[in-house]
Scaffold this motif. Structure first.
Motif, PDB file in Angstrom:
ATOM      1  N   HIS A 127       0.862  -1.187   0.000  1.00 47.81           N
ATOM      2  CA  HIS A 127       0.000   0.000   0.000  1.00 47.81           C
ATOM      3  C   HIS A 127       0.902   1.242   0.000  1.00 47.81           C
ATOM      4  N   PRO A 128       0.533   2.293  -0.766  1.00 46.76           N
ATOM      5  CA  PRO A 128       1.402   3.474  -0.835  1.00 46.76           C
ATOM      6  C   PRO A 128       1.775   4.037   0.540  1.00 46.76           C
ATOM      7  N   GLU A 129       0.838   3.955   1.498  1.00 43.84           N
ATOM      8  CA  GLU A 129       1.171   4.460   2.846  1.00 43.84           C
ATOM      9  C   GLU A 129       2.324   3.646   3.442  1.00 43.84           C
ATOM     10  N   ASN A 130       2.280   2.343   3.250  1.00 42.99           N
ATOM     11  CA  ASN A 130       3.345   1.500   3.815  1.00 42.99           C
ATOM     12  C   ASN A 130       4.655   1.641   3.039  1.00 42.99           C
ATOM     13  N   VAL A 131       4.548   1.866   1.718  1.00 42.36           N
ATOM     14  CA  VAL A 131       5.763   2.122   0.930  1.00 42.36           C
ATOM     15  C   VAL A 131       6.409   3.418   1.428  1.00 42.36           C
ATOM     16  N   GLY A 132       5.583   4.438   1.645  1.00 43.81           N
ATOM     17  CA  GLY A 132       6.090   5.729   2.130  1.00 43.81           C
ATOM     18  C   GLY A 132       6.744   5.599   3.497  1.00 43.81           C
ATOM     19  N   ARG A 133       6.101   4.840   4.361  1.00 41.45           N
ATOM     20  CA  ARG A 133       6.675   4.665   5.707  1.00 41.45           C
ATOM     21  C   ARG A 133       8.018   3.951   5.642  1.00 41.45           C
ATOM     22  N   LEU A 134       8.123   2.975   4.738  1.00 44.06           N
ATOM     23  CA  LEU A 134       9.406   2.267   4.586  1.00 44.06           C
ATOM     24  C   LEU A 134      10.503   3.239   4.133  1.00 44.06           C
ATOM     25  N   VAL A 135      10.181   4.033   3.133  1.00 37.91           N
ATOM     26  CA  VAL A 135      11.162   4.983   2.597  1.00 37.91           C
ATOM     27  C   VAL A 135      11.562   5.994   3.682  1.00 37.91           C
ATOM     28  N   ALA A 136      10.582   6.386   4.504  1.00 37.38           N
ATOM     29  CA  ALA A 136      10.834   7.396   5.546  1.00 37.38           C
ATOM     30  C   ALA A 136      11.544   6.812   6.762  1.00 37.38           C
ATOM     31  N   GLY A 137      11.808   5.516   6.748  1.00 38.08           N
ATOM     32  CA  GLY A 137      12.515   4.905   7.881  1.00 38.08           C
ATOM     33  C   GLY A 137      11.599   4.600   9.049  1.00 38.08           C
ATOM     34  N   ASP A 138      10.304   4.441   8.760  1.00 35.69           N
ATOM     35  CA  ASP A 138       9.321   4.190   9.813  1.00 35.69           C
ATOM     36  C   ASP A 138       8.425   3.025   9.350  1.00 35.69           C
ATOM     37  N   ALA A 139       9.073   1.927   8.949  1.00 37.28           N
ATOM     38  CA  ALA A 139       8.326   0.832   8.309  1.00 37.28           C
ATOM     39  C   ALA A 139       7.298   0.221   9.250  1.00 37.28           C
ATOM     40  N   ARG A 140       6.096  -0.010   8.718  1.00 38.94           N
ATOM     41  CA  ARG A 140       5.090  -0.775   9.463  1.00 38.94           C
ATOM     42  C   ARG A 140       5.247  -2.243   9.071  1.00 38.94           C
ATOM     43  N   PHE A 141       5.163  -2.518   7.772  1.00 34.06           N
ATOM     44  CA  PHE A 141       5.409  -3.868   7.264  1.00 34.06           C
ATOM     45  C   PHE A 141       6.487  -3.790   6.191  1.00 34.06           C
ATOM     46  N   LYS A 142       7.611  -4.463   6.421  1.00 34.71           N
ATOM     47  CA  LYS A 142       8.624  -4.525   5.371  1.00 34.71           C
ATOM     48  C   LYS A 142       8.170  -5.566   4.349  1.00 34.71           C
ATOM     49  N   PRO A 143       8.261  -5.276   3.048  1.00 35.39           N
ATOM     50  CA  PRO A 143       7.867  -6.270   2.048  1.00 35.39           C
ATOM     51  C   PRO A 143       8.641  -7.585   2.240  1.00 35.39           C
ATOM     52  N   CYS A 144       7.922  -8.685   2.026  1.00 36.88           N
ATOM     53  CA  CYS A 144       8.399  -9.994   2.498  1.00 36.88           C
ATOM     54  C   CYS A 144       9.735 -10.439   1.887  1.00 36.88           C
ATOM     55  N   THR A 145       9.876 -10.315   0.563  1.00 38.43           N
ATOM     56  CA  THR A 145      11.106 -10.853  -0.047  1.00 38.43           C
ATOM     57  C   THR A 145      12.346 -10.068   0.397  1.00 38.43           C
ATOM     58  N   PRO A 146      12.366  -8.730   0.262  1.00 36.99           N
ATOM     59  CA  PRO A 146      13.569  -8.024   0.721  1.00 36.99           C
ATOM     60  C   PRO A 146      13.819  -8.141   2.223  1.00 36.99           C
ATOM     61  N   HIS A 147      12.750  -8.215   3.014  1.00 33.79           N
ATOM     62  CA  HIS A 147      12.949  -8.399   4.458  1.00 33.79           C
ATOM     63  C   HIS A 147      13.574  -9.767   4.719  1.00 33.79           C
ATOM     64  N   GLY A 148      13.130 -10.767   3.950  1.00 36.96           N
ATOM     65  CA  GLY A 148      13.720 -12.110   4.070  1.00 36.96           C
ATOM     66  C   GLY A 148      15.204 -12.091   3.716  1.00 36.96           C
ATOM     67  N   VAL A 149      15.556 -11.322   2.692  1.00 37.49           N
ATOM     68  CA  VAL A 149      16.978 -11.209   2.311  1.00 37.49           C
ATOM     69  C   VAL A 149      17.762 -10.576   3.461  1.00 37.49           C
TER      70      VAL A 149
END
Ligand code: NAP
Length: 311
Positions: A127-149
């Motif tokens: 969701h764009p809100e969660n993408v924005g939070r990730l970019v801003a360094g305030d991740a709610r849910f990190k996307p599964c594949t890169p978080h797994g890496v």
């Protein structure tokens, strides 16, 4: 605990089993508090691979004690039916996480689907809100594949801080969020990152300068040993079907030429048995996290720094 076998093969299945063991304790703690996590999967596709992915995710939920709810729509159903289904799941207090399996049919606006999911239940993190939070360094849910890496690197004792990471691929689901995680001023980040894509002139010139290569291009065996320097950590995200002289008529290969990379790399992940199992594990992780946030019952979650060991 070592997750490395055969000298330099980083075993994603072993890391995944370990993380799932930790998640099981969190699921038990939530269940004790009367909040068994629940994941809803929505499938609108005729692609047999999508059906397989969804059933793998449901099985993984069952194994961990996460409830799963499934909604299946005809691939030619009106788009409105999909949006109504998502709305109904958004409003259901017994559903903690929602995943709409991609790709959806062409007549459905994919970006609208991503926007329609309640961001608090968006366990894919798209969701764009969660993408924005990730970019801003305030991740709610990190996307599964890169978080797994990120957790795979951690499990191998590879701290990206101060290292040069080269990400091959810039998709919204792997390359971009991987890059964003690696540049964060946070555990598992602090890397210097180069991003390559299909318009990059001479990918090898970049990968040869890398301490860490993450291959996510969807091109079979794109990165070989000649494109790597000695000691590089190589994570292969790719899953590609190529024709093979076997019963199935095909086999799965990564974006890395495993045999030649293994000769040079400090560490290399296999396909299958590398990133793939971690992707599903991190979906379970996000479902547990979503539940914990929604019911306000804190639980311990394994994260970068918790698996780390000296390489
Ligand atoms: P995608 O959406 O097709 O994106 C591929 C990216 O690679 C694009 O950015 C593309 O550049 C770039 N690329 C293509 N050819 C290239 C080349 N020759 N040199 C350099 N870059 C190149 O794919 P994706 O969804 O990110 O997936 C990538 C791979 O990972 C696929 O094999 C997929 O099956 C696999 N995957 C695995 C998992 C897992 O759990 N193991 C999860 C997700 C994906 P442009 O942007 O210029 O087109």
């Amino acid at each position: 605990m070592s997750f490395v076998r055969d000298g330099n093969v980083l075993d994603g299945s072993a890391v995944s089993d370990h993380v799932r063991g930790q998640l099981r304790d969190s699921v038990d703690a939530l269940a004790d508090a009367g909040a068994t996590p629940s994941l809803a999967t929505v499938l609108m596709s005729t692609d047999p691979a999508s059906e397989t992915y969804v059933s793998m995710k449901q099985r993984a939920c069952d194994d961990l004690g996460i409830e799963s709810v499934h909604r299946e729509l005809d691939a030619d159903a009106p788009a409105a039916e999909l949006f109504e289904t998502v709305e109904e799941l958004n409003a259901d207090p017994d559903v903690n996480g929602i995943l709409v399996q991609m790709p959806v049919p062409d007549h459905v606006d994919k970006r609208r689907v991503l926007r329609s999911i309640d961001p608090a239940k968006d366990v894919d993190g798209f969701h764009p809100e969660n993408v924005g939070r990730l970019v801003a360094g305030d991740a709610r849910f990190k996307p599964c594949t890169p978080h797994g890496v990120q957790l795979l690197l951690d499990a191998a004792g590879v701290d990206p801080a101060g290292k040069h990471a080269v990400v091959v691929g810039r998709s919204d689901i792997v390359g971009k969020p991987m890059t964003n995680l690696l540049i964060q001023k946070d555990a598992g980040g602090n890397a210097t990152v180069t991003v390559c894509h299909s318009r990059t002139d001479d990918v090898g010139a970049h990968t040869r300068q890398a301490d860490i290569v993450i291959a996510a291009a969807g091109v079979p065996e794109l990165v070989d040993g000649e494109m790597l320097s000695a000691g590089t950590t190589v994570v292969d995200v790719g899953v590609n079907r190529v024709d093979a002289d076997n019963e199935k008529g095909y086999e799965l290969v990564g974006d890395v030429d495993f045999e030649s990379a293994k000769e040079v790399a400090g560490l290399v992940t296999p396909v299958p048995g590398g990133v793939g199992p971690m992707t599903i594990t991190m979906l379970l992780y996000n479902t547990v996290k979503a539940t914990s946030q929604q019911v306000d019952v804190p639980v311990d979650l394994p994260d970068t720094g918790s698996l780390g060991q000296e390489a």
